[in-house]
Design a protein around this motif. Structure first.
Motif, PDB file in Angstrom:
ATOM      1  N   LEU A  19       5.929   6.719  -5.518  1.00 18.31           N
ATOM      2  CA  LEU A  19       4.394   6.249  -5.142  1.00 18.31           C
ATOM      3  C   LEU A  19       4.240   5.063  -6.206  1.00 18.31           C
ATOM      4  CD1 LEU A  19       1.766   6.578  -3.676  1.00 18.31           C
ATOM      5  CD2 LEU A  19       1.301   8.323  -5.269  1.00 18.31           C
ATOM      6  N   ILE A  20       3.744   3.797  -5.541  1.00 19.55           N
ATOM      7  CA  ILE A  20       3.892   2.774  -6.462  1.00 19.55           C
ATOM      8  C   ILE A  20       2.269   2.342  -6.663  1.00 19.55           C
ATOM      9  CG2 ILE A  20       6.133   1.918  -6.331  1.00 19.55           C
ATOM     10  CD1 ILE A  20       5.259  -0.099  -4.431  1.00 19.55           C
ATOM     11  N   THR A  21       1.523   2.752  -5.424  1.00 18.17           N
ATOM     12  CA  THR A  21       0.008   2.291  -5.680  1.00 18.17           C
ATOM     13  C   THR A  21      -1.007   3.346  -4.838  1.00 18.17           C
ATOM     14  OG1 THR A  21      -1.525   0.483  -5.087  1.00 18.17           O
ATOM     15  CG2 THR A  21       0.276   0.971  -3.677  1.00 18.17           C
ATOM     16  N   GLU A  22      -1.864   3.432  -5.147  1.00 16.02           N
ATOM     17  CA  GLU A  22      -2.931   4.263  -4.384  1.00 16.02           C
ATOM     18  C   GLU A  22      -4.206   3.618  -4.055  1.00 16.02           C
ATOM     19  OE1 GLU A  22      -3.740   7.537  -7.106  1.00 16.02           O
ATOM     20  OE2 GLU A  22      -1.671   8.716  -6.724  1.00 16.02           O
ATOM     21  N   PHE A  63       4.233   1.026   3.744  1.00 13.67           N
ATOM     22  CA  PHE A  63       3.017   1.097   3.780  1.00 13.67           C
ATOM     23  C   PHE A  63       2.440   2.135   4.614  1.00 13.67           C
ATOM     24  CE2 PHE A  63       4.470  -2.940   2.879  1.00 13.67           C
ATOM     25  CZ  PHE A  63       3.574  -3.877   1.948  1.00 13.67           C
ATOM     26  N   THR A  64       1.393   3.124   3.834  1.00 15.85           N
ATOM     27  CA  THR A  64       0.864   4.159   4.671  1.00 15.85           C
ATOM     28  C   THR A  64      -0.261   3.966   5.430  1.00 15.85           C
ATOM     29  OG1 THR A  64      -0.364   5.223   2.913  1.00 15.85           O
ATOM     30  CG2 THR A  64       2.039   5.826   3.084  1.00 15.85           C
ATOM     31  N   ASP A 117      -1.969   4.540  -0.154  1.00 17.73           N
ATOM     32  CA  ASP A 117      -0.636   4.762  -0.895  1.00 17.73           C
ATOM     33  C   ASP A 117       0.248   3.848  -0.294  1.00 17.73           C
ATOM     34  OD1 ASP A 117      -2.122   6.883  -2.086  1.00 17.73           O
ATOM     35  OD2 ASP A 117      -1.255   8.368  -0.929  1.00 17.73           O
ATOM     36  N   MET A 118       1.244   3.259  -1.145  1.00 18.07           N
ATOM     37  CA  MET A 118       2.553   2.591  -0.778  1.00 18.07           C
ATOM     38  C   MET A 118       3.659   3.182  -1.650  1.00 18.07           C
ATOM     39  SD  MET A 118       3.231  -1.446  -1.265  1.00 18.07           S
ATOM     40  CE  MET A 118       1.807  -1.866  -0.815  1.00 18.07           C
ATOM     41  N   TYR A 172       3.088   3.021   8.404  1.00 19.36           N
ATOM     42  CA  TYR A 172       2.886   1.857   9.631  1.00 19.36           C
ATOM     43  C   TYR A 172       3.662   0.649   9.522  1.00 19.36           C
ATOM     44  CZ  TYR A 172      -0.975   5.240  10.763  1.00 19.36           C
ATOM     45  OH  TYR A 172      -1.755   6.124  11.236  1.00 19.36           O
ATOM     46  N   HIS A 173       4.228   0.465   8.285  1.00 22.64           N
ATOM     47  CA  HIS A 173       4.982  -0.870   8.072  1.00 22.64           C
ATOM     48  C   HIS A 173       5.840  -0.767   7.040  1.00 22.64           C
ATOM     49  CE1 HIS A 173       5.335  -5.292   8.241  1.00 22.64           C
ATOM     50  NE2 HIS A 173       5.401  -5.230   7.036  1.00 22.64           N
TER      51      HIS A 173
END
Length: 265
Positions: free
Chosen positions: A262-265, A213-214, A197-198, A158-159
């Protein structure tokens, strides 16, 4: 001889394009994009339409608008200056049938009724047409690939935020990156939720990268709130209340997972 061949090939290509173009008089509509009420949220003057939309100007889009948004909103704001077919249920007809049934104290089953609008461009001139069909409807083949895209080798985002080189010359955004981190932390704390997730894509050898940014943990309203508020993080020398943005329509997009981390969840 070569010129004749070129003309023949161009003619065949043009003929094929016109043959494949959809018309409101067709009996089958393929690749139809469905927009429903649950996909649309508004806050102040901004909208989030939570559907992946193909804005390819070379292709005519077919939209089944079951969202409550007006035909003018779809054609003049979402798909401005683009060839498009919009199919909308005839809600006025359905309301009249409901009122009639209430007066009669019974139940009336209305015939399925849709209004088909089309805008096309011929030599850069727009032409519009419409038709109302009640009863037997054309066959609508909905685009299932968009619905299932997140389950394939893609992500829906989205971003994005991009950062240039850390030197030579240094991207000014690196000096204020802490503000972005602080905004994300603050948003998650105030809404008691993690963004989700990012992903990160490396685009250079000097720290250049793009963040995707998901917003996978957010509901539709929270997504729109995030998209509205993240616009402010770069402004350091102005009072936030003094910053005004034009009304925006946000929609998600997709990208292949390859080359993303993938760097964050």
């Amino acid at each position: 001889m070569k010129i004749r061949k070129i003309i023949l090939i161009l003619s065949l290509l043009l003929t094929n394009n016109y043959a494949n173009a959809q018309s409101i008089n067709d009996s089958i509509f393929s690749n139809v994009l469905l927009i429903q009420k649950k996909d649309v949220v508004k806050n102040i003057d901004d909208y989030l339409i939570d559907v992946v939309i193909n804005f390819d100007l070379k292709k005519s889009s077919v939209i089944f608008n079951d969202s409550g948004l007006s035909k003018d909103f779809i054609t003049n704001r979402l798909f401005e200056h683009k060839s498009i077919i919009v199919i909308i249920p005839d809600w006025k007809f359905y309301e009249e049938i409901t009122e009639e049934a209430t007066r009669m104290g019974g139940c009336i089953e209305p015939a399925t009724t849709n209004i088909f609008y089309q805008r096309k461009y011929i030599e850069n001139e727009s032409k519009t047409d419409s038709i109302r069909i009640s009863g037997n409807q054309p066959k609508l083949v909905f685009n299932k690939s968009i619905k299932n895209v997140k389950f394939n080798d893609n992500i829906v985002f989205y971003h994005t935020e991009s950062f240039g080189s850390t030197c030579c010359p240094k991207d000014p955004k690196w000096k204020i990156k802490q503000r972005l981190d602080e905004f994300i932390t603050s948003f998650e704390r105030e809404n008691n939720i993690k963004l989700g997730d990012m992903y990160k894509k490396i685009t250079g050898k000097e720290g250049e990268h793009i963040l995707y940014f998901t917003l996978s943990n957010l509901n539709t309203k929270q997504k729109l709130l995030f998209l509205q508020e993240i616009r402010y993080w770069k402004y350091t020398d102005q009072k936030l209340k003094d910053i005004k943005f034009d009304p925006q329509i946000f929609t998600p997009n997709t990208i292949k997972k390859e080359s993303l981390k993938l760097i964050t969840e």
